[in-house]
Design a protein around this motif. Structure first.
Motif, PDB file in Angstrom:
ATOM      1  N   VAL A  79     -36.194   2.914 -21.569  1.00 45.13           N
ATOM      2  CA  VAL A  79     -36.196   2.714 -20.115  1.00 45.13           C
ATOM      3  C   VAL A  79     -35.470   3.898 -19.494  1.00 45.13           C
ATOM      4  O   VAL A  79     -34.674   4.584 -20.157  1.00 45.13           O
ATOM      5  N   VAL A  80     -35.744   4.149 -18.217  1.00 43.49           N
ATOM      6  CA  VAL A  80     -35.148   5.279 -17.508  1.00 43.49           C
ATOM      7  C   VAL A  80     -34.242   4.748 -16.407  1.00 43.49           C
ATOM      8  O   VAL A  80     -34.616   3.830 -15.673  1.00 43.49           O
ATOM      9  N   ASP A  81     -33.054   5.311 -16.327  1.00 43.55           N
ATOM     10  CA  ASP A  81     -32.083   4.930 -15.311  1.00 43.55           C
ATOM     11  C   ASP A  81     -31.774   6.155 -14.448  1.00 43.55           C
ATOM     12  O   ASP A  81     -31.398   7.202 -14.987  1.00 43.55           O
ATOM     13  N   PRO A  82     -31.934   6.072 -13.116  1.00 42.88           N
ATOM     14  CA  PRO A  82     -32.362   4.894 -12.351  1.00 42.88           C
ATOM     15  C   PRO A  82     -33.869   4.656 -12.488  1.00 42.88           C
ATOM     16  O   PRO A  82     -34.632   5.608 -12.634  1.00 42.88           O
ATOM     17  N   PRO A  83     -34.275   3.386 -12.425  1.00 43.50           N
ATOM     18  CA  PRO A  83     -35.704   3.071 -12.573  1.00 43.50           C
ATOM     19  C   PRO A  83     -36.475   3.396 -11.296  1.00 43.50           C
ATOM     20  O   PRO A  83     -35.897   3.561 -10.220  1.00 43.50           O
ATOM     21  N   ASP A  84     -37.785   3.481 -11.444  1.00 39.43           N
ATOM     22  CA  ASP A  84     -38.686   3.644 -10.294  1.00 39.43           C
ATOM     23  C   ASP A  84     -38.357   4.875  -9.464  1.00 39.43           C
ATOM     24  O   ASP A  84     -38.510   4.889  -8.239  1.00 39.43           O
ATOM     25  N   THR A  85     -37.873   5.911 -10.117  1.00 40.86           N
ATOM     26  CA  THR A  85     -37.644   7.184  -9.429  1.00 40.86           C
ATOM     27  C   THR A  85     -38.278   8.301 -10.246  1.00 40.86           C
ATOM     28  O   THR A  85     -38.579   8.135 -11.433  1.00 40.86           O
ATOM     29  N   THR A  86     -38.483   9.439  -9.602  1.00 40.48           N
ATOM     30  CA  THR A  86     -39.053  10.584 -10.298  1.00 40.48           C
ATOM     31  C   THR A  86     -38.090  11.057 -11.382  1.00 40.48           C
ATOM     32  O   THR A  86     -36.874  11.158 -11.164  1.00 40.48           O
ATOM     33  N   LEU A  87     -38.629  11.330 -12.551  1.00 46.60           N
ATOM     34  CA  LEU A  87     -37.812  11.766 -13.675  1.00 46.60           C
ATOM     35  C   LEU A  87     -37.208  13.132 -13.373  1.00 46.60           C
ATOM     36  O   LEU A  87     -37.920  14.070 -13.007  1.00 46.60           O
ATOM     37  N   SER A  88     -35.897  13.242 -13.504  1.00 46.51           N
ATOM     38  CA  SER A  88     -35.205  14.506 -13.284  1.00 46.51           C
ATOM     39  C   SER A  88     -34.263  14.770 -14.438  1.00 46.51           C
ATOM     40  O   SER A  88     -34.060  13.911 -15.310  1.00 46.51           O
ATOM     41  N   ALA A  89     -33.650  15.939 -14.445  1.00 43.48           N
ATOM     42  CA  ALA A  89     -32.736  16.294 -15.527  1.00 43.48           C
ATOM     43  C   ALA A  89     -31.550  15.349 -15.589  1.00 43.48           C
ATOM     44  O   ALA A  89     -30.943  15.156 -16.646  1.00 43.48           O
ATOM     45  N   ARG A  90     -31.206  14.712 -14.454  1.00 42.16           N
ATOM     46  CA  ARG A  90     -30.055  13.813 -14.416  1.00 42.16           C
ATOM     47  C   ARG A  90     -30.417  12.372 -14.773  1.00 42.16           C
ATOM     48  O   ARG A  90     -29.527  11.543 -14.949  1.00 42.16           O
ATOM     49  N   SER A  91     -31.698  12.081 -14.871  1.00 35.94           N
ATOM     50  CA  SER A  91     -32.109  10.735 -15.278  1.00 35.94           C
ATOM     51  C   SER A  91     -31.617  10.466 -16.701  1.00 35.94           C
ATOM     52  O   SER A  91     -31.513  11.384 -17.521  1.00 35.94           O
ATOM     53  N   VAL A  92     -31.308   9.212 -16.976  1.00 40.46           N
ATOM     54  CA  VAL A  92     -30.817   8.834 -18.298  1.00 40.46           C
ATOM     55  C   VAL A  92     -31.879   7.995 -18.997  1.00 40.46           C
ATOM     56  O   VAL A  92     -32.393   7.025 -18.438  1.00 40.46           O
ATOM     57  N   VAL A  93     -32.218   8.388 -20.219  1.00 40.23           N
ATOM     58  CA  VAL A  93     -33.189   7.667 -21.032  1.00 40.23           C
ATOM     59  C   VAL A  93     -32.422   6.772 -21.993  1.00 40.23           C
ATOM     60  O   VAL A  93     -31.584   7.256 -22.768  1.00 40.23           O
ATOM     61  N   VAL A  94     -32.696   5.477 -21.936  1.00 43.49           N
ATOM     62  CA  VAL A  94     -31.983   4.498 -22.768  1.00 43.49           C
ATOM     63  C   VAL A  94     -32.973   3.852 -23.731  1.00 43.49           C
ATOM     64  O   VAL A  94     -33.990   3.299 -23.304  1.00 43.49           O
ATOM     65  N   PRO A  95     -32.717   3.918 -25.037  1.00 43.81           N
ATOM     66  CA  PRO A  95     -33.622   3.257 -25.992  1.00 43.81           C
ATOM     67  C   PRO A  95     -33.547   1.745 -25.839  1.00 43.81           C
ATOM     68  O   PRO A  95     -32.473   1.184 -25.625  1.00 43.81           O
ATOM     69  N   THR A  96     -34.679   1.063 -25.916  1.00 42.11           N
ATOM     70  CA  THR A  96     -34.702  -0.394 -25.838  1.00 42.11           C
ATOM     71  C   THR A  96     -34.252  -0.987 -27.174  1.00 42.11           C
ATOM     72  O   THR A  96     -34.290  -0.313 -28.209  1.00 42.11           O
ATOM     73  N   PRO A  97     -33.835  -2.249 -27.174  1.00 44.84           N
ATOM     74  CA  PRO A  97     -33.521  -2.894 -28.459  1.00 44.84           C
ATOM     75  C   PRO A  97     -34.689  -2.832 -29.440  1.00 44.84           C
ATOM     76  O   PRO A  97     -34.485  -2.733 -30.648  1.00 44.84           O
ATOM     77  N   ALA A  98     -35.915  -2.879 -28.915  1.00 39.33           N
ATOM     78  CA  ALA A  98     -37.089  -2.795 -29.792  1.00 39.33           C
ATOM     79  C   ALA A  98     -37.115  -1.480 -30.553  1.00 39.33           C
ATOM     80  O   ALA A  98     -37.393  -1.441 -31.758  1.00 39.33           O
ATOM     81  N   LEU A  99     -36.835  -0.374 -29.849  1.00 39.84           N
ATOM     82  CA  LEU A  99     -36.854   0.933 -30.500  1.00 39.84           C
ATOM     83  C   LEU A  99     -35.732   1.036 -31.525  1.00 39.84           C
ATOM     84  O   LEU A  99     -35.949   1.506 -32.650  1.00 39.84           O
ATOM     85  N   LEU A 100     -34.525   0.607 -31.163  1.00 34.74           N
ATOM     86  CA  LEU A 100     -33.401   0.686 -32.098  1.00 34.74           C
ATOM     87  C   LEU A 100     -33.671  -0.140 -33.346  1.00 34.74           C
ATOM     88  O   LEU A 100     -33.388   0.294 -34.468  1.00 34.74           O
ATOM     89  N   ASP A 101     -34.248  -1.320 -33.144  1.00 28.21           N
ATOM     90  CA  ASP A 101     -34.570  -2.192 -34.267  1.00 28.21           C
ATOM     91  C   ASP A 101     -35.633  -1.560 -35.165  1.00 28.21           C
ATOM     92  O   ASP A 101     -35.501  -1.514 -36.399  1.00 28.21           O
ATOM     93  N   LEU A 102     -36.693  -1.049 -34.561  1.00 28.35           N
ATOM     94  CA  LEU A 102     -37.796  -0.463 -35.322  1.00 28.35           C
ATOM     95  C   LEU A 102     -37.351   0.797 -36.051  1.00 28.35           C
ATOM     96  O   LEU A 102     -37.748   1.048 -37.196  1.00 28.35           O
ATOM     97  N   PHE A 103     -36.506   1.591 -35.403  1.00 30.44           N
ATOM     98  CA  PHE A 103     -36.016   2.821 -36.031  1.00 30.44           C
ATOM     99  C   PHE A 103     -35.189   2.485 -37.269  1.00 30.44           C
ATOM    100  O   PHE A 103     -35.340   3.133 -38.319  1.00 30.44           O
TER     101      PHE A 103
END
Length: 437
Positions: A79-103
């Motif tokens: 997911v991207v924080d903040p949500p529903d905004t244009t992706l910028s260098a300051r946006s934060v990408v957070v792995p979901t529990p699904a990704l962490l579990d699968l990895f």
């Protein structure tokens, strides 16, 4: 040559494991982004941080990196924080529990291959793969790949020195060889040389069309692009054309010696990595097990877990539309396309009653029921009945499954991100006692 062959098998196994767990993540830089998010960026990583990571390896521009991040996001793996905004260098990408579990699941599967390979390379090394991992174990398991790749990079430098490749072309070549397509093509030739190739009767080289068909299946890459990549690897002196009217290639004689040396260095390093993994594992290991590749059995695991007693699970990894976890009770269940099979897999490649899984205490086995297309465990076609070890890949038609032993995961129903996670759905199958005829 046997030690080098085992390293080739180890690298081939990792490719199978990655594609089984992440079949949609095959584009350039996706592996690096996902690995960073699941190791150093588990609490989130700035897009600008990912820019730097990817540019250092691939020299991709910002828009391409954004595209890769959004592709992972569309799979509901971040997911991207903040949500529903244009992706910028300051946006934060957070792995979901699904990704962490699968990895972590895919690393646990890799740890099994690491321990098995280490025991073959050094018979004095008897290490049990962990059934769950922490940050230190993640680092060590990933180190096994780095111990293979670093000698590989050094070998490539020697090969490029021999052909006087310019600095600019060398950087470009390394960038290409970090991509799935080029690396897979080269690795096919290495597999052929060490006698572990999937292409029967290809002793004099692999047909370019066969290589293209493999990449088409993995990534959807078309035949002409694959031929272009093969030509590029030939220009670098890594592949060479074999005699014949059709384009057939093999590992070049000039590159073979340096790559053999690289594989030998990796073979010497992998047992040390496996021993480091054992030292970092919090769970005691039964050193008296007679199995060459040890697995913590349920009876052993229960001694070291305070949480509720786990049970066997069958996890469907592919196709994506069918991903889920099935909790198996003692007894027998059949897998097939139609009733009376217990677990229905809807695909024409699956027979009406395809195979049977038997759960008897700590042991799980699978029996092929004379299916048309066969049942496979770790790419080996099953004849009769065979054990289904935890972490092994079971293929039924176009479905890829694995057997696991761990607690059922519970999720907060108010958290929509977790409710959508691929492994959030748990189906409990209560098979009939005894065997199914």
């Amino acid at each position: 040559m046997q030690a080098e062959r085992e390293v080739v098998r180890f690298l081939s196994a990792y490719q199978t494991i990655w594609h089984a767990h992440f079949p949609s993540l095959f584009r350039r830089a996706q592996w690096h982004i996902v690995t960073h998010l699941c190791t150093q960026g588990r609490e989130g990583a700035a897009v600008g941080e990912l820019y730097g990571l990817v540019k250092q390896i691939f020299l991709l521009d910002d828009s391409t990196v954004k595209e890769r991040i959004l592709e992972i996001k569309e799979l509901q793996l971040c997911v991207v924080d903040p949500p529903d905004t244009t992706l910028s260098a300051r946006s934060v990408v957070v792995p979901t529990p699904a990704l962490l579990d699968l990895f972590d699941r895919h690393l646990i599967a890799l740890s099994k291959e690491l321990c098995a390979t280490a025991s073959l390379l050094d018979p004095a090394t008897h290490v049990a793969p962990p059934y769950r991992i922490d940050a230190e174990q993640r680092r060590i398991i990933l180190q096994s790949l780095e111990r293979c790749r670093e000698p590989w990079r050094q070998a490539l430098d020697r090969i490029f020195d021999a052909i006087n490749l310019s600095r600019a072309r060398r950087v470009e070549a390394i960038r290409h060889l970090n991509s799935l397509s080029h690396w897979t093509l080269l690795h096919m030739a290495v597999e052929l040389r060490y006698g572990v190739s999937a292409f029967a009767g290809s002793e004099k080289g692999i047909l370019a069309d066969q290589m293209a068909a493999t990449l088409l299946n993995l990534t959807g890459q078309n035949f002409q692009t694959t031929r272009d990549h093969i030509s590029y690897l030939m220009s670098l002196g890594l592949l060479e054309r074999q005699p014949g009217k059709s384009l057939r290639v093999a590992l070049s004689a000039s590159a073979a010696s340096d790559l053999h040396q690289a594989l030998g260095s990796a073979a010497a390093a992998l047992p040390d990595v496996a021993r480091a993994l054992a030292a970092a594992s919090p769970e005691p290991v039964d050193r008296h097990s007679s199995e060459a590749t040890l697995n913590l059995r349920p009876a052993q695991a229960r001694q070291h877990m305070a949480e509720p007693e786990p049970q066997h699970h069958l996890v469907i990894l592919q196709p994506e539309s069918a991903v889920r976890r099935v909790a198996m009770m003692p007894g027998a269940l059949t897998i097939g396309r139609a009733p009376p099979s217990t677990l229905l897999l809807e695909a024409p490649e699956v027979s009406r009653t395809h195979c049977r899984i038997d759960v008897d205490g700590d042991d799980v086995s699978v029996t092929d029921l004379n299916s048309t297309n066969g049942t496979f465990i770790d790419n080996n076609r099953l004849t009769g009945t065979a054990p289904l070890p935890h972490g092994a890949l079971l293929r039924v038609g176009n479905y890829v499954l694995t057997c696991e032993y761990q607690s059922v995961l519970h999720f907060d129903s108010a958290d929509t991100t977790q409710r959508r996670r691929p492994f959030g759905e748990v189906t409990v199958l209560r098979p009939r006692r005894g065997r199914v005829s």
